[in-house]
Design a protein around this motif. Structure first.
Motif, PDB file in Angstrom:
ATOM      1  N   GLU A  63      30.855  13.252  -7.558  1.00  0.00           N
ATOM      2  CA  GLU A  63      30.913  13.488  -8.991  1.00  0.00           C
ATOM      3  C   GLU A  63      31.580  12.309  -9.684  1.00  0.00           C
ATOM      4  O   GLU A  63      32.248  11.499  -9.035  1.00  0.00           O
ATOM      5  CB  GLU A  63      31.701  14.770  -9.295  1.00  0.00           C
ATOM      6  CG  GLU A  63      31.081  16.031  -8.707  1.00  0.00           C
ATOM      7  CD  GLU A  63      31.911  17.258  -9.043  1.00  0.00           C
ATOM      8  OE1 GLU A  63      33.019  17.080  -9.584  1.00  0.00           O
ATOM      9  OE2 GLU A  63      31.446  18.374  -8.761  1.00  0.00           O
ATOM     10  N   GLY A  65      34.207  10.074 -11.146  1.00  0.00           N
ATOM     11  CA  GLY A  65      35.614  10.003 -10.785  1.00  0.00           C
ATOM     12  C   GLY A  65      35.844   9.817  -9.303  1.00  0.00           C
ATOM     13  O   GLY A  65      36.916   9.397  -8.888  1.00  0.00           O
ATOM     14  N   GLU A 111      28.098  14.977 -18.926  1.00  0.00           N
ATOM     15  CA  GLU A 111      28.408  16.379 -18.704  1.00  0.00           C
ATOM     16  C   GLU A 111      27.468  16.989 -17.674  1.00  0.00           C
ATOM     17  O   GLU A 111      26.270  16.725 -17.653  1.00  0.00           O
ATOM     18  CB  GLU A 111      28.275  17.154 -20.009  1.00  0.00           C
ATOM     19  CG  GLU A 111      29.302  16.773 -21.050  1.00  0.00           C
ATOM     20  CD  GLU A 111      29.161  17.634 -22.273  1.00  0.00           C
ATOM     21  OE1 GLU A 111      30.114  17.722 -23.036  1.00  0.00           O
ATOM     22  OE2 GLU A 111      28.087  18.232 -22.437  1.00  0.00           O
ATOM     23  N   ALA A 115      29.798  21.983 -17.152  1.00  0.00           N
ATOM     24  CA  ALA A 115      30.717  21.482 -18.161  1.00  0.00           C
ATOM     25  C   ALA A 115      30.149  21.673 -19.553  1.00  0.00           C
ATOM     26  O   ALA A 115      30.860  21.981 -20.502  1.00  0.00           O
ATOM     27  CB  ALA A 115      31.024  20.010 -17.909  1.00  0.00           C
ATOM     28  N   VAL A 198      38.823  20.515 -21.890  1.00  0.00           N
ATOM     29  CA  VAL A 198      39.320  19.911 -20.653  1.00  0.00           C
ATOM     30  C   VAL A 198      38.549  18.620 -20.415  1.00  0.00           C
ATOM     31  O   VAL A 198      37.321  18.629 -20.288  1.00  0.00           O
ATOM     32  CB  VAL A 198      39.143  20.860 -19.445  1.00  0.00           C
ATOM     33  CG1 VAL A 198      39.615  20.186 -18.169  1.00  0.00           C
ATOM     34  CG2 VAL A 198      39.922  22.151 -19.695  1.00  0.00           C
ATOM     35  N   LYS A 200      38.181  15.276 -18.055  1.00  0.00           N
ATOM     36  CA  LYS A 200      38.524  14.665 -16.781  1.00  0.00           C
ATOM     37  C   LYS A 200      38.886  13.202 -16.986  1.00  0.00           C
ATOM     38  O   LYS A 200      38.173  12.462 -17.657  1.00  0.00           O
ATOM     39  CB  LYS A 200      37.338  14.786 -15.815  1.00  0.00           C
ATOM     40  CG  LYS A 200      37.694  14.454 -14.368  1.00  0.00           C
ATOM     41  CD  LYS A 200      36.523  14.763 -13.447  1.00  0.00           C
ATOM     42  CE  LYS A 200      36.891  14.483 -11.987  1.00  0.00           C
ATOM     43  NZ  LYS A 200      35.756  14.779 -11.082  1.00  0.00           N
ATOM     44  N   ILE A 202      38.779   9.871 -15.858  1.00  0.00           N
ATOM     45  CA  ILE A 202      38.034   9.070 -14.896  1.00  0.00           C
ATOM     46  C   ILE A 202      37.665   7.740 -15.523  1.00  0.00           C
ATOM     47  O   ILE A 202      37.923   7.500 -16.706  1.00  0.00           O
ATOM     48  CB  ILE A 202      36.750   9.785 -14.425  1.00  0.00           C
ATOM     49  CG1 ILE A 202      35.793   9.975 -15.608  1.00  0.00           C
ATOM     50  CG2 ILE A 202      37.063  11.106 -13.756  1.00  0.00           C
ATOM     51  CD1 ILE A 202      34.429  10.482 -15.212  1.00  0.00           C
ATOM     52  N   ARG A 206      40.957   6.327 -16.650  1.00  0.00           N
ATOM     53  CA  ARG A 206      41.857   6.351 -15.509  1.00  0.00           C
ATOM     54  C   ARG A 206      42.474   4.975 -15.287  1.00  0.00           C
ATOM     55  O   ARG A 206      43.651   4.859 -14.929  1.00  0.00           O
ATOM     56  CB  ARG A 206      41.121   6.806 -14.250  1.00  0.00           C
ATOM     57  CG  ARG A 206      42.053   6.887 -13.032  1.00  0.00           C
ATOM     58  CD  ARG A 206      41.522   7.791 -11.966  1.00  0.00           C
ATOM     59  NE  ARG A 206      40.378   7.240 -11.289  1.00  0.00           N
ATOM     60  CZ  ARG A 206      39.697   7.888 -10.330  1.00  0.00           C
ATOM     61  NH1 ARG A 206      40.066   9.131 -10.003  1.00  0.00           N
ATOM     62  NH2 ARG A 206      38.657   7.349  -9.752  1.00  0.00           N
TER      63      ARG A 206
END
Length: 424
Positions: A63, A65, A111, A115, A198, A200, A202, A206
């Motif tokens: 996925e 990330g 997405e 999601a 929410v 993520k 990534i 990140r």
């Protein structure tokens, strides 16, 4: 039918793994040769991986990330024939979206269906019309024409407003608007809650988290701020713009960059990079200036090479070129690396003062703030002046406070006497 395993090729930067930023395909999709499969991010850039064969996707490596090692399976594709692997694709010559050190880029992950379902915006429902009260509303509403006109404009039924006296006044209407009637009316100005989201962390976001955390963890920052009178500088800038022709309009930045480059030779400890793992500071002779640029994807820092060799018009042209490349996602990796000092500016949102975070492994970052017109004393007279605070954050391990303050004072002298910027 046979299965072909597309393995992540060596992108040519000496890396051992890359991060999945986003997929262009999903399991079950039919792909053609050279069709984009995924965006993979290395320490330097985000590159697009293309399918070397045509077929049907049967497996993906992970996925967004997730990290994938060089040589590991990225995508498995069902192909016709024996499924022999064609030659690995050559390393990409140019990054479609590139990351720079320090303050950087945000990549949005695609997405998934799950999601999308969980984060789908709640449909906006129209405000319920005012309902009639359970009791018969008053028919003998007493209010002035001004109150009636205001209530009509706001869509308020005066029969629902409780007066404090014998007639409805503006204060009664204000109380109704503030506290509501409990019958479906939403007072003006009330904010509306939205669903939790929410996100993520990534990709580039990140990298931002990692780089900023490393900078604050390893570097003992200190920040020095000085006020500069830029009245004459702004006057000169206006005169230069009147004769600019087809050249880009001069902002404060090219003039500030010239001042920085003129002052730096006396302060070589600021135009430097510190390798704290081996304990070596490299003081650079050329000024490769990182320029923080806001884009839709986030903050990018393209680099003006050899800024010390450019005049104000050449700097303005290069600033525009790099900004357009960054915002369009067409900046090359060499445009986004190798800076020796960074300049970060919020433009008209510059605020009164900033404490910028150093672009590690550099040792300093400079932040001009908003120009504000204020009264100042000139002798015994009070006159209007345009003032700007200039911030500098430094690595206290290799830069002393005296040096930082002295450098800013040198820049200040140049900006307050702008004729010196155009002299050799």
């Amino acid at each position: 039918m046979a299965l072909f395993t597309f393995r992540l090729p060596d992108i040519g930067e000496g890396i051992s793994e890359a991060e999945i930023v986003g997929w262009h395909v999903k399991v079950g999709d039919r792909v053609e040769e050279d069709q984009p499969l995924a965006d993979m991010m290395t320490d330097k850039a985000t590159v697009e991986m293309e399918s070397p064969v045509a077929g049907t996707v049967v497996e993906l490596a992970g996925e967004p990330g997730d990290q994938v090692a060089i040589g590991a399976m990225l995508v498995t594709i069902e192909v016709e024939g024996a499924g022999e692997a064609p030659a690995a694709p050559p390393p990409p010559e140019e990054a479609l979206v590139a990351e720079m050190p320090g303050e950087q880029v945000i990549e949005a992950a695609p997405e998934t269906e799950e999601a999308s379902a969980s984060s789908a915006p709640v449909s906006s429902q129209p405000t319920a019309p005012l309902s009639a009260p359970s009791a018969e509303p008053r028919r003998d509403v007493q209010a002035s024409p001004a109150v009636r006109a205001r209530a009509k404009e706001l869509g308020v039924d005066l029969a629902q407003v409780k007066p404090q006296g014998d007639r409805i006044r503006h204060a009664d209407l204000d109380a109704f608007l503030l506290y509501g009637s409990g019958q479906g009316y939403k007072p003006a100005g009330r904010s509306v809650a939205r669903p939790d989201e929410v996100v993520k962390v990534i990709g580039m976001r990140r990298r931002i988290a990692e780089n900023m955390a490393a900078s604050k963890r390893h570097i003992p920052h200190f920040t020095y701020v000085e006020e500069i009178d830029v009245t004459r500088l702004e006057e000169m800038r206006e005169r230069l713009n009147e004769t600019r022709g087809d050249r880009p309009k001069l902002t404060m930045l090219p003039l500030l960059i010239v001042a920085i480059c003129k002052a730096l030779p006396d302060f070589p400890m600021l135009n430097a990079r510190y390798d704290d793992e081996v304990g070596v500071v490299t003081r650079h002779g050329a000024v490769h200036l990182g320029l923080a640029t806001q884009t839709d994807a986030g903050l990018m820092v393209p680099v003006i090479r050899d800024a010390q060799d450019r005049n104000v018009w050449q700097l303005a042209i290069e600033i525009r070129r790099l900004a357009e490349a960054a915002r369009s996602g067409k900046a090359k990796s060499e445009d986004l690396s190798g800076s020796t000092l960074t300049l970060t500016s919020l433009g008209p949102l510059g605020g009164v003062a900033t404490t910028p975070v150093i672009n590690r492994p550099e040792v300093a970052i400079i932040g001009p703030n908003r120009v504000i017109e204020r009264p100042v004393f000139r002798g015994k007279e009070v006159v209007a002046a345009k003032l700007m605070n200039l911030s500098i954050s430094c690595d206290h391990r290799v830069v002393d406070g005296w040096d930082a303050a002295s450098f800013v004072q040198a820049v200040r002298r140049l900006l307050e006497n702008p004729v010196l910027l155009l002299s050799d």
